[in-house]
Enzyme design. Structure first.
Site, PDB file in Angstrom:
ATOM      1  N   PRO A   1      88.474 -45.579  -4.212  1.00  0.00           N
ATOM      2  CA  PRO A   1      89.706 -45.605  -5.000  1.00  0.00           C
ATOM      3  C   PRO A   1      90.919 -46.259  -4.339  1.00  0.00           C
ATOM      4  CG  PRO A   1      89.410 -43.440  -4.041  1.00  0.00           C
ATOM      5  CD  PRO A   1      88.188 -44.240  -3.682  1.00  0.00           C
TER       6      PRO A   1
ATOM      7  N   CYS B   1      87.830 -38.218   2.404  1.00  0.00           N
ATOM      8  CA  CYS B   1      88.522 -37.437   1.374  1.00  0.00           C
ATOM      9  C   CYS B   1      88.135 -37.876  -0.031  1.00  0.00           C
ATOM     10  CB  CYS B   1      90.033 -37.539   1.556  1.00  0.00           C
ATOM     11  SG  CYS B   1      90.592 -36.928   3.154  1.00  0.00           S
ATOM     12  N   HIS B   2      88.147 -39.184  -0.271  1.00  0.00           N
ATOM     13  CA  HIS B   2      87.847 -39.685  -1.609  1.00  0.00           C
ATOM     14  C   HIS B   2      86.859 -40.841  -1.611  1.00  0.00           C
ATOM     15  CE1 HIS B   2      91.801 -37.675  -1.920  1.00  0.00           C
ATOM     16  NE2 HIS B   2      91.192 -37.116  -2.939  1.00  0.00           N
ATOM     17  N   GLY B   3      86.308 -41.164  -0.453  1.00  0.00           N
ATOM     18  CA  GLY B   3      85.228 -42.142  -0.388  1.00  0.00           C
ATOM     19  C   GLY B   3      85.626 -43.598  -0.269  1.00  0.00           C
TER      20      GLY B   3
ATOM     21  N   LEU C   1      95.553 -42.055  -0.690  1.00  0.00           N
ATOM     22  CA  LEU C   1      96.409 -40.877  -0.675  1.00  0.00           C
ATOM     23  C   LEU C   1      96.951 -40.546   0.715  1.00  0.00           C
ATOM     24  CD1 LEU C   1      94.566 -38.509  -3.181  1.00  0.00           C
ATOM     25  CD2 LEU C   1      96.686 -39.767  -3.549  1.00  0.00           C
TER      26      LEU C   1
END
Length: 184
Positions: free
Chosen positions: A163, A148-150, A125
């Protein structure tokens, strides 16, 4: 017999040189004025100085010690430069390529094995991963970690967990000599 008025009888020279002078002067002033009025529009079509300056970035690698990572800016994006240790290179090359979400050998990501140059933007992202500073979390593979999202990247900037769909992007760059690179 009718008297016709002539330019000479009215007090004007017959050759019309004054009229010609005024006509030429007016046309010249008008042309210069039009050019001056159009210049800002024409000049606005040129790229801005900051854009030209960022089209390519030269980096002196001399002060970067082995194991150190620095960040430079190219086209408004952070670019991670890592002076990899022999252990980091060995770990990156030991990975089985077929196990990676975005399979890419280490040799395809670094022109010189000791220097890894990548755009420091997570491909999930657009966050900026941690791992450039010595105290940052670097994830399970010693590379970069996007909190943020790993997403977790290895020492070659390849996605290993999380992701993010692809590896960190390698920008176009060339070595001027052993100690300088030009990005862009």
């Amino acid at each position: 017999m009718t008297d016709k008025a002539t330019p000479a009888s009215l007090g004007h020279p017959e050759d019309g040189s004054r009229r010609d002078f005024l006509l030429i002067t007016t046309a010249t002033v008008g042309a210069v004025g039009a050019a001056l009025a159009a210049w800002p529009f024409i000049d606005s079509m040129n790229p801005a100085a900051d854009v030209l300056a960022l089209a390519s970035t030269d980096v002196d690698l001399t002060p970067v010690q082995e194991g150190q990572r620095i960040t430079v800016v190219w086209r408004g994006k952070p670019v991670f430069i890592s002076h990899r240790t022999a252990k980091e290179i060995e770990e990156a090359r030991a990975v089985k390529i077929e196990t990676l979400p975005d399979p890419q050998p280490d040799e395809a990501r670094a022109q010189k094995p000791e220097w890894l140059i990548m755009v420091g933007i997570c491909t999930h992202l657009g966050c900026i991963p941690l791992g450039q500073k010595s105290g940052d979390l670097r994830g399970d593979f010693g590379g970069w970690f996007c909190p943020c999202h790993g997403s977790v990247y290895d020492t070659a900037g390849r996605i290993r967990k999380g992701p993010a769909p692809t590896n960190l992007e390698v920008p176009p760059y060339t070595f001027g000599d052993d100690n300088t690179i030009r990005i862009g």
